[in-house]
Design a protein around this motif. Structure first.
Motif, PDB file in Angstrom:
ATOM      1  N   ARG A  11      16.888  20.618  13.577  1.00 25.36           N
ATOM      2  CA  ARG A  11      16.553  19.202  13.712  1.00 25.36           C
ATOM      3  C   ARG A  11      15.042  18.994  13.653  1.00 25.36           C
ATOM      4  O   ARG A  11      14.554  18.056  13.024  1.00 25.36           O
ATOM      5  N   ARG A  12      14.309  19.896  14.288  1.00 23.43           N
ATOM      6  CA  ARG A  12      12.855  19.782  14.278  1.00 23.43           C
ATOM      7  C   ARG A  12      12.303  20.013  12.875  1.00 23.43           C
ATOM      8  O   ARG A  12      11.401  19.302  12.421  1.00 23.43           O
ATOM      9  N   SER A  13      12.842  21.016  12.165  1.00 24.72           N
ATOM     10  CA  SER A  13      12.391  21.286  10.796  1.00 24.72           C
ATOM     11  C   SER A  13      12.697  20.113   9.872  1.00 24.72           C
ATOM     12  O   SER A  13      11.877  19.730   9.033  1.00 24.72           O
ATOM     13  N   LYS A  14      13.878  19.519  10.046  1.00 21.48           N
ATOM     14  CA  LYS A  14      14.257  18.377   9.225  1.00 21.48           C
ATOM     15  C   LYS A  14      13.346  17.194   9.493  1.00 21.48           C
ATOM     16  O   LYS A  14      12.918  16.489   8.567  1.00 21.48           O
ATOM     17  N   SER A  15      13.024  16.971  10.769  1.00 21.16           N
ATOM     18  CA  SER A  15      12.130  15.869  11.119  1.00 21.16           C
ATOM     19  C   SER A  15      10.743  16.079  10.530  1.00 21.16           C
ATOM     20  O   SER A  15      10.123  15.147  10.012  1.00 21.16           O
ATOM     21  N   ALA A  16      10.254  17.325  10.593  1.00 17.43           N
ATOM     22  CA  ALA A  16       8.934  17.618  10.026  1.00 17.43           C
ATOM     23  C   ALA A  16       8.933  17.424   8.517  1.00 17.43           C
ATOM     24  O   ALA A  16       7.969  16.909   7.940  1.00 17.43           O
ATOM     25  N   THR A  17      10.026  17.808   7.862  1.00 15.35           N
ATOM     26  CA  THR A  17      10.127  17.637   6.407  1.00 15.35           C
ATOM     27  C   THR A  17      10.136  16.166   6.028  1.00 15.35           C
ATOM     28  O   THR A  17       9.482  15.745   5.066  1.00 15.35           O
ATOM     29  N   GLN A  51       8.837  13.671   7.748  1.00 13.84           N
ATOM     30  CA  GLN A  51       7.509  13.112   7.978  1.00 13.84           C
ATOM     31  C   GLN A  51       6.554  13.485   6.853  1.00 13.84           C
ATOM     32  O   GLN A  51       5.748  12.672   6.406  1.00 13.84           O
ATOM     33  N   THR A  52       6.661  14.726   6.374  1.00  9.90           N
ATOM     34  CA  THR A  52       5.812  15.164   5.269  1.00  9.90           C
ATOM     35  C   THR A  52       6.125  14.381   3.999  1.00  9.90           C
ATOM     36  O   THR A  52       5.227  13.988   3.244  1.00  9.90           O
ATOM     37  N   ALA A  53       7.412  14.119   3.765  1.00 12.10           N
ATOM     38  CA  ALA A  53       7.814  13.369   2.576  1.00 12.10           C
ATOM     39  C   ALA A  53       7.294  11.938   2.630  1.00 12.10           C
ATOM     40  O   ALA A  53       6.874  11.367   1.618  1.00 12.10           O
ATOM     41  N   VAL A  54       7.298  11.342   3.823  1.00 10.02           N
ATOM     42  CA  VAL A  54       6.793   9.973   3.972  1.00 10.02           C
ATOM     43  C   VAL A  54       5.303   9.915   3.696  1.00 10.02           C
ATOM     44  O   VAL A  54       4.787   9.006   3.039  1.00 10.02           O
ATOM     45  N   ILE A  55       4.579  10.927   4.199  1.00  9.12           N
ATOM     46  CA  ILE A  55       3.128  10.960   3.966  1.00  9.12           C
ATOM     47  C   ILE A  55       2.828  11.164   2.490  1.00  9.12           C
ATOM     48  O   ILE A  55       1.972  10.520   1.897  1.00  9.12           O
TER      49      ILE A  55
END
Length: 265
Positions: free
Chosen positions: A253-259, A261-265
Motif C-alpha cells: 500500500r505504501r509503495s502504491k501510494s508513493a508511485t 504521488q510520483t505520477a501526479v508530480i
C-alpha cells in the motif's frame, strides 16, 4: 492547522509508546521464543510413542517432550521434581540464542516498521473518523452466515458428543481456528476490540475442555497439557502468518501510494 498539529502529536505519542527500538527488540525476541515454544510442543508428537493420555488413555510410560533436549518423560520422577529443570534452563538459553537474530533484525528495521505502522495508524484514524457517525459496527450478511454455521457446528458437536473424547479432539484441533473466526467476524473493529472478544472466548473454551476432561476422568494437567501441545503451534503459525501478511499489505500500500504521488508530480 489544529488538526494537523493533533495528527503530529498522535504520531509522536504512537512512536513513544509503540515504536522504540527496545520494544521492537522485545517483539522480535518474543517471536523467536514463540517459535521455539512451538517446536517444544511439536516435539511431544515426535518423541512420544503414543498420544492417548491426552484423551484419557493413560499409559505409564512412552511420553516425552523437549526441544532440542528432552525435559520431561512420563514415569520419570526426576528426584521428586516434575521435570528436568536444568534441561529446561538449557532449552531456554537455546531459544534465546535462536531468537536473537530475529530481535536484532527487527531492531535494525525499526524505522521501516514504524513507518508502516504509522501509515496504518493514520488510516485507522481517518477511517474511524469517517465511519463513526454514519457506519456503526455491524455484521455483514456473509459474516452472519459464517457465524450461524460455526454455532450450528458447535451445537451439533455438543449435542452428539457431549462428554466424549471426540469433543476434546475437536477442541484440541480446531480451538484456535474457531477463536480467530469469532474474533474476526465483526466488521469495523480495531485489533484492541478483537482482543477483548478473543480473551473471554479463549478462557471459555478452555473451561469447556476442562469440564469435558473432568467428565471423562482425565487429569486436569493432562487437559491443559493437550491444549498447550495443540494450540501453541497453531497459534504461533497463525500469528506469524498474519503478521507477515499485514506488513506485506502495508508495504504494498505504501509503495502504491508513493508511485501514485510520483505520477501526479
Amino acid at each position: 492547522m489544529p488538526n494537523e498539529s493533533d495528527s503530529v502529536d498522535r504520531r509522536q505519542q504512537f512512536l513513544a509508546e509503540f515504536g522504540s527500538k527496545p520494544r521492537w527488540f522485545v517483539r522480535g525476541l518474543a517471536v523467536g521464543m514463540l517459535f521455539m515454544a512451538s517446536l517444544n510442543a511439536l516435539s511431544y508428537f515426535v518423541r512420544s510413542e503414543h498420544w492417548g493420555s491426552l484423551v484419557g488413555k493413560a499409559q505409564p510410560r512412552g511420553e516425552s517432550i523437549g526441544f532440542p533436549f528432552e525435559i520431561w518423560e512420563s514415569g520419570n520422577m526426576y528426584g521428586g521434581l516434575f521435570a528436568d529443570y536444568p534441561m529446561i534452563g538449557i532449552n531456554i538459553l537455546v531459544a534465546v540464542v535462536v531468537s536473537m537474530p530475529i530481535a536484532i533484525l527487527t531492531t535494525m528495521k525499526a524505522g521501516w516498521l514504524n513507518q508502516l505502522m504509522l501509515d496504518s495508524f493514520d488510516g485507522e484514524i481517518n477511517e474511524g473518523a469517517g465511519d463513526s457517525e454514519t457506519q456503526p459496527i455491524q455484521f455483514s450478511i456473509q459474516s452472519l452466515m459464517i457465524a450461524t454455521t460455526v454455532a450450528a457446528v458447535f451445537a451439533m458437536i455438543a449435542s452428539r458428543f457431549a462428554a466424549r473424547k471426540e469433543t476434546l479432539v475437536v477442541i484440541y484441533a480446531l480451538g484456535p481456528l474457531c477463536l480467530v473466526l469469532i474474533a474476526m467476524l465483526p466488521r469495523r473493529l480495531s485489533w484492541q476490540q478483537r482482543v477483548v472478544i478473543l480473551m473471554p472466548c479463549t478462557f471459555a473454551l478452555i473451561a469447556v475442555a476442562l469440564v469435558v476432561g473432568q467428565a471423562l476422568s482425565i487429569d486436569f494437567d493432562k487437559v491443559l497439557m493437550g491444549i498447550f501441545l495443540c494450540w501453541t503451534p497453531q497459534s504461533a503459525i497463525a500469528a506469524i502468518v498474519l503478521t507477515i501478511t499485514v506488513f506485506v499489505q502495508l508495504s504494498r500500500r505504501r509503495s502504491k501510494s508513493a508511485t501514485e504521488q510520483t505520477a501526479v508530480i
